[in-house]
Design a protein around this motif. Structure first.
Motif, PDB file in Angstrom:
ATOM      1  N   MET A   1       0.849  -1.170   0.000  1.00 32.48           N
ATOM      2  CA  MET A   1       0.000   0.000   0.000  1.00 32.48           C
ATOM      3  C   MET A   1       0.902   1.243   0.000  1.00 32.48           C
ATOM      4  O   MET A   1       1.671   1.466   0.926  1.00 32.48           O
ATOM      5  CB  MET A   1      -0.881  -0.050   1.244  1.00 32.48           C
ATOM      6  CG  MET A   1      -1.602   1.222   1.532  1.00 32.48           C
ATOM      7  SD  MET A   1      -2.628   1.121   3.011  1.00 32.48           S
ATOM      8  CE  MET A   1      -1.460   1.475   4.271  1.00 32.48           C
ATOM      9  N   ALA A   2       0.837   2.030  -1.059  1.00 28.79           N
ATOM     10  CA  ALA A   2       1.643   3.246  -1.162  1.00 28.79           C
ATOM     11  C   ALA A   2       0.734   4.464  -1.069  1.00 28.79           C
ATOM     12  O   ALA A   2      -0.353   4.496  -1.632  1.00 28.79           O
ATOM     13  CB  ALA A   2       2.412   3.270  -2.469  1.00 28.79           C
ATOM     14  N   GLU A   3       1.215   5.446  -0.349  1.00 31.01           N
ATOM     15  CA  GLU A   3       0.470   6.680  -0.149  1.00 31.01           C
ATOM     16  C   GLU A   3       1.417   7.833  -0.473  1.00 31.01           C
ATOM     17  O   GLU A   3       2.567   7.823  -0.056  1.00 31.01           O
ATOM     18  CB  GLU A   3       0.020   6.740   1.308  1.00 31.01           C
ATOM     19  CG  GLU A   3      -0.514   8.065   1.755  1.00 31.01           C
ATOM     20  CD  GLU A   3      -0.663   8.124   3.276  1.00 31.01           C
ATOM     21  OE1 GLU A   3      -0.707   9.252   3.790  1.00 31.01           O
ATOM     22  OE2 GLU A   3      -0.720   7.072   3.934  1.00 31.01           O
ATOM     23  N   GLU A   4       0.933   8.814  -1.238  1.00 34.73           N
ATOM     24  CA  GLU A   4       1.781   9.945  -1.597  1.00 34.73           C
ATOM     25  C   GLU A   4       1.113  11.250  -1.190  1.00 34.73           C
ATOM     26  O   GLU A   4      -0.078  11.435  -1.432  1.00 34.73           O
ATOM     27  CB  GLU A   4       2.065   9.946  -3.107  1.00 34.73           C
ATOM     28  CG  GLU A   4       3.061  11.011  -3.506  1.00 34.73           C
ATOM     29  CD  GLU A   4       3.591  10.837  -4.919  1.00 34.73           C
ATOM     30  OE1 GLU A   4       4.083   9.744  -5.227  1.00 34.73           O
ATOM     31  OE2 GLU A   4       3.496  11.793  -5.691  1.00 34.73           O
ATOM     32  N   ARG A   5       1.901  12.118  -0.546  1.00 32.26           N
ATOM     33  CA  ARG A   5       1.409  13.431  -0.131  1.00 32.26           C
ATOM     34  C   ARG A   5       2.363  14.498  -0.623  1.00 32.26           C
ATOM     35  O   ARG A   5       3.561  14.268  -0.731  1.00 32.26           O
ATOM     36  CB  ARG A   5       1.307  13.512   1.396  1.00 32.26           C
ATOM     37  CG  ARG A   5       0.201  12.631   1.938  1.00 32.26           C
ATOM     38  CD  ARG A   5      -0.066  12.833   3.396  1.00 32.26           C
ATOM     39  NE  ARG A   5      -0.296  14.236   3.707  1.00 32.26           N
ATOM     40  CZ  ARG A   5      -0.150  14.748   4.911  1.00 32.26           C
ATOM     41  NH1 ARG A   5       0.238  14.000   5.916  1.00 32.26           N
ATOM     42  NH2 ARG A   5      -0.374  16.023   5.140  1.00 32.26           N
ATOM     43  N   ARG A   6       1.830  15.672  -0.886  1.00 31.76           N
ATOM     44  CA  ARG A   6       2.620  16.804  -1.377  1.00 31.76           C
ATOM     45  C   ARG A   6       2.999  17.718  -0.215  1.00 31.76           C
ATOM     46  O   ARG A   6       2.190  17.976   0.675  1.00 31.76           O
ATOM     47  CB  ARG A   6       1.821  17.610  -2.397  1.00 31.76           C
ATOM     48  CG  ARG A   6       1.347  16.797  -3.566  1.00 31.76           C
ATOM     49  CD  ARG A   6       2.273  16.974  -4.717  1.00 31.76           C
ATOM     50  NE  ARG A   6       1.864  16.096  -5.810  1.00 31.76           N
ATOM     51  CZ  ARG A   6       2.699  15.408  -6.536  1.00 31.76           C
ATOM     52  NH1 ARG A   6       3.976  15.504  -6.311  1.00 31.76           N
ATOM     53  NH2 ARG A   6       2.281  14.642  -7.497  1.00 31.76           N
ATOM     54  N   PHE A   7       4.244  18.206  -0.253  1.00 32.93           N
ATOM     55  CA  PHE A   7       4.765  19.131   0.741  1.00 32.93           C
ATOM     56  C   PHE A   7       5.613  20.173   0.034  1.00 32.93           C
ATOM     57  O   PHE A   7       5.736  20.149  -1.193  1.00 32.93           O
ATOM     58  CB  PHE A   7       5.618  18.384   1.784  1.00 32.93           C
ATOM     59  CG  PHE A   7       4.848  17.453   2.663  1.00 32.93           C
ATOM     60  CD1 PHE A   7       4.210  17.920   3.799  1.00 32.93           C
ATOM     61  CD2 PHE A   7       4.769  16.101   2.366  1.00 32.93           C
ATOM     62  CE1 PHE A   7       3.506  17.064   4.626  1.00 32.93           C
ATOM     63  CE2 PHE A   7       4.066  15.239   3.183  1.00 32.93           C
ATOM     64  CZ  PHE A   7       3.437  15.724   4.312  1.00 32.93           C
ATOM     65  N   LEU A   8       6.226  21.049   0.825  1.00 31.59           N
ATOM     66  CA  LEU A   8       7.160  22.032   0.294  1.00 31.59           C
ATOM     67  C   LEU A   8       8.521  21.823   0.951  1.00 31.59           C
ATOM     68  O   LEU A   8       8.609  21.403   2.103  1.00 31.59           O
ATOM     69  CB  LEU A   8       6.682  23.460   0.571  1.00 31.59           C
ATOM     70  CG  LEU A   8       5.414  23.905  -0.149  1.00 31.59           C
ATOM     71  CD1 LEU A   8       5.009  25.292   0.320  1.00 31.59           C
ATOM     72  CD2 LEU A   8       5.616  23.892  -1.651  1.00 31.59           C
ATOM     73  N   SER A   9       9.569  22.150   0.208  1.00 32.49           N
ATOM     74  CA  SER A   9      10.913  22.080   0.777  1.00 32.49           C
ATOM     75  C   SER A   9      11.187  23.376   1.539  1.00 32.49           C
ATOM     76  O   SER A   9      10.382  24.311   1.512  1.00 32.49           O
ATOM     77  CB  SER A   9      11.947  21.895  -0.334  1.00 32.49           C
ATOM     78  OG  SER A   9      12.048  23.068  -1.102  1.00 32.49           O
ATOM     79  N   ALA A  10      12.335  23.445   2.197  1.00 28.52           N
ATOM     80  CA  ALA A  10      12.708  24.643   2.954  1.00 28.52           C
ATOM     81  C   ALA A  10      12.825  25.863   2.042  1.00 28.52           C
ATOM     82  O   ALA A  10      12.607  26.990   2.478  1.00 28.52           O
ATOM     83  CB  ALA A  10      14.023  24.413   3.683  1.00 28.52           C
ATOM     84  N   SER A  11      13.115  25.632   0.763  1.00 31.76           N
ATOM     85  CA  SER A  11      13.223  26.751  -0.181  1.00 31.76           C
ATOM     86  C   SER A  11      11.892  27.079  -0.856  1.00 31.76           C
ATOM     87  O   SER A  11      11.813  28.006  -1.651  1.00 31.76           O
ATOM     88  CB  SER A  11      14.273  26.432  -1.255  1.00 31.76           C
ATOM     89  OG  SER A  11      13.850  25.309  -2.005  1.00 31.76           O
ATOM     90  N   GLY A  12      10.848  26.300  -0.567  1.00 31.26           N
ATOM     91  CA  GLY A  12       9.531  26.560  -1.136  1.00 31.26           C
ATOM     92  C   GLY A  12       9.225  25.753  -2.381  1.00 31.26           C
ATOM     93  O   GLY A  12       8.156  25.890  -2.971  1.00 31.26           O
ATOM     94  N   ALA A  13      10.134  24.887  -2.799  1.00 33.54           N
ATOM     95  CA  ALA A  13       9.912  24.054  -3.987  1.00 33.54           C
ATOM     96  C   ALA A  13       8.970  22.898  -3.625  1.00 33.54           C
ATOM     97  O   ALA A  13       9.009  22.384  -2.507  1.00 33.54           O
ATOM     98  CB  ALA A  13      11.241  23.507  -4.496  1.00 33.54           C
ATOM     99  N   PRO A  14       8.131  22.479  -4.571  1.00 31.21           N
ATOM    100  CA  PRO A  14       7.227  21.365  -4.272  1.00 31.21           C
ATOM    101  C   PRO A  14       7.987  20.039  -4.217  1.00 31.21           C
ATOM    102  O   PRO A  14       8.843  19.762  -5.049  1.00 31.21           O
ATOM    103  CB  PRO A  14       6.245  21.385  -5.450  1.00 31.21           C
ATOM    104  CG  PRO A  14       6.972  22.058  -6.549  1.00 31.21           C
ATOM    105  CD  PRO A  14       7.923  23.022  -5.908  1.00 31.21           C
ATOM    106  N   ILE A  15       7.670  19.226  -3.207  1.00 34.41           N
ATOM    107  CA  ILE A  15       8.237  17.890  -3.072  1.00 34.41           C
ATOM    108  C   ILE A  15       7.102  16.929  -2.767  1.00 34.41           C
ATOM    109  O   ILE A  15       6.009  17.351  -2.376  1.00 34.41           O
ATOM    110  CB  ILE A  15       9.328  17.822  -1.977  1.00 34.41           C
ATOM    111  CG1 ILE A  15       8.774  18.261  -0.619  1.00 34.41           C
ATOM    112  CG2 ILE A  15      10.546  18.630  -2.351  1.00 34.41           C
ATOM    113  CD1 ILE A  15       9.735  18.068   0.535  1.00 34.41           C
ATOM    114  N   ALA A  16       7.352  15.646  -2.945  1.00 33.88           N
ATOM    115  CA  ALA A  16       6.338  14.633  -2.661  1.00 33.88           C
ATOM    116  C   ALA A  16       6.929  13.582  -1.731  1.00 33.88           C
ATOM    117  O   ALA A  16       8.064  13.141  -1.914  1.00 33.88           O
ATOM    118  CB  ALA A  16       5.866  13.982  -3.956  1.00 33.88           C
ATOM    119  N   LEU A  17       6.141  13.185  -0.730  1.00 31.02           N
ATOM    120  CA  LEU A  17       6.533  12.124   0.193  1.00 31.02           C
ATOM    121  C   LEU A  17       5.698  10.893  -0.132  1.00 31.02           C
ATOM    122  O   LEU A  17       4.473  10.943  -0.093  1.00 31.02           O
ATOM    123  CB  LEU A  17       6.301  12.545   1.646  1.00 31.02           C
ATOM    124  CG  LEU A  17       6.479  11.447   2.702  1.00 31.02           C
ATOM    125  CD1 LEU A  17       7.925  10.982   2.753  1.00 31.02           C
ATOM    126  CD2 LEU A  17       6.024  11.942   4.058  1.00 31.02           C
TER     127      LEU A  17
END
Length: 188
Positions: A1-17
């Protein structure tokens, strides 16, 4: 079971966990940074080549153009193979250890494995950088000579630099597995 969520990096760039639970004591957590943008790569290459063309027009030496093309291509290869990390992942296996993997834009992967017997804890630490407080996740390694001491601190996700909200998600997942290791099995 994989789950993906979107976040921001310290510089404000979009990242995904991406969290993937393989079993009760095995979890994979991967932070994917922004992909290499063709637009920014083209702009940088064009700027270097236009400057080289300007120098060629002034000096009328074709070696200037050849050197600019060669340097740009070598620089791009070095950047993609040694600098630009697309994804950083953490595979936590309660009975074995923690595997840290960095995947570069060229496809190269760098992997480090830390035995669970060496892991004292996983913590969120803070640092001051350029008048900002940034948070980072790190593994504390147990000092073999002093069981209460820490011999080394291994920082994680150094390229993607997730913000605190993302780090808390990773921290909680790691702690769930580490707690299972500390809890003795219950007899029936």
């Amino acid at each position: 079971m994989a789950e993906e969520r979107r976040f921001l990096s310290a510089s404000g760039a979009p990242i995904a966990l991406r969290r993937q639970q393989h079993s009760a004591s095995c979890r994979e957590l991967a932070v994917r940074g922004p992909r290499l943008q063709l637009r920014s790569l083209s702009a940088a290459t064009s700027a270097v080549w236009l400057a080289a063309y300007g120098l060629f027009a002034l000096s009328e030496n074709s070696m200037v153009l050849s050197a600019a093309i060669f340097i740009t291509l070598i620089g791009l290869i070095i950047y993609l193979h040694f600098v630009k990390i697309d994804q950083e992942s953490l595979l936590v296996i309660g009975s074995l250890g923690i595997q840290v993997t960095s995947s570069y834009a060229s496809g190269k992967e760098s992997t480090t494995f830390i035995e669970m017997g060496q892991v004292k804890d996983v913590v969120i630490n803070e640092a001051i950088h350029m008048q900002k407080v940034i948070y980072y996740l790190c593994i504390l390694l147990q000092d073999p000579e002093d069981p209460q001491g820490v011999s080394e601190v291994v920082p994680l996700f150094q390229s993607s630099k997730p913000r605190l909200d993302c780090l808390i998600e990773v921290y909680k997942s790691c702690q769930e597995i580490l707690e299972q290791r500390k809890t003795p099995p219950q007899s029936s």
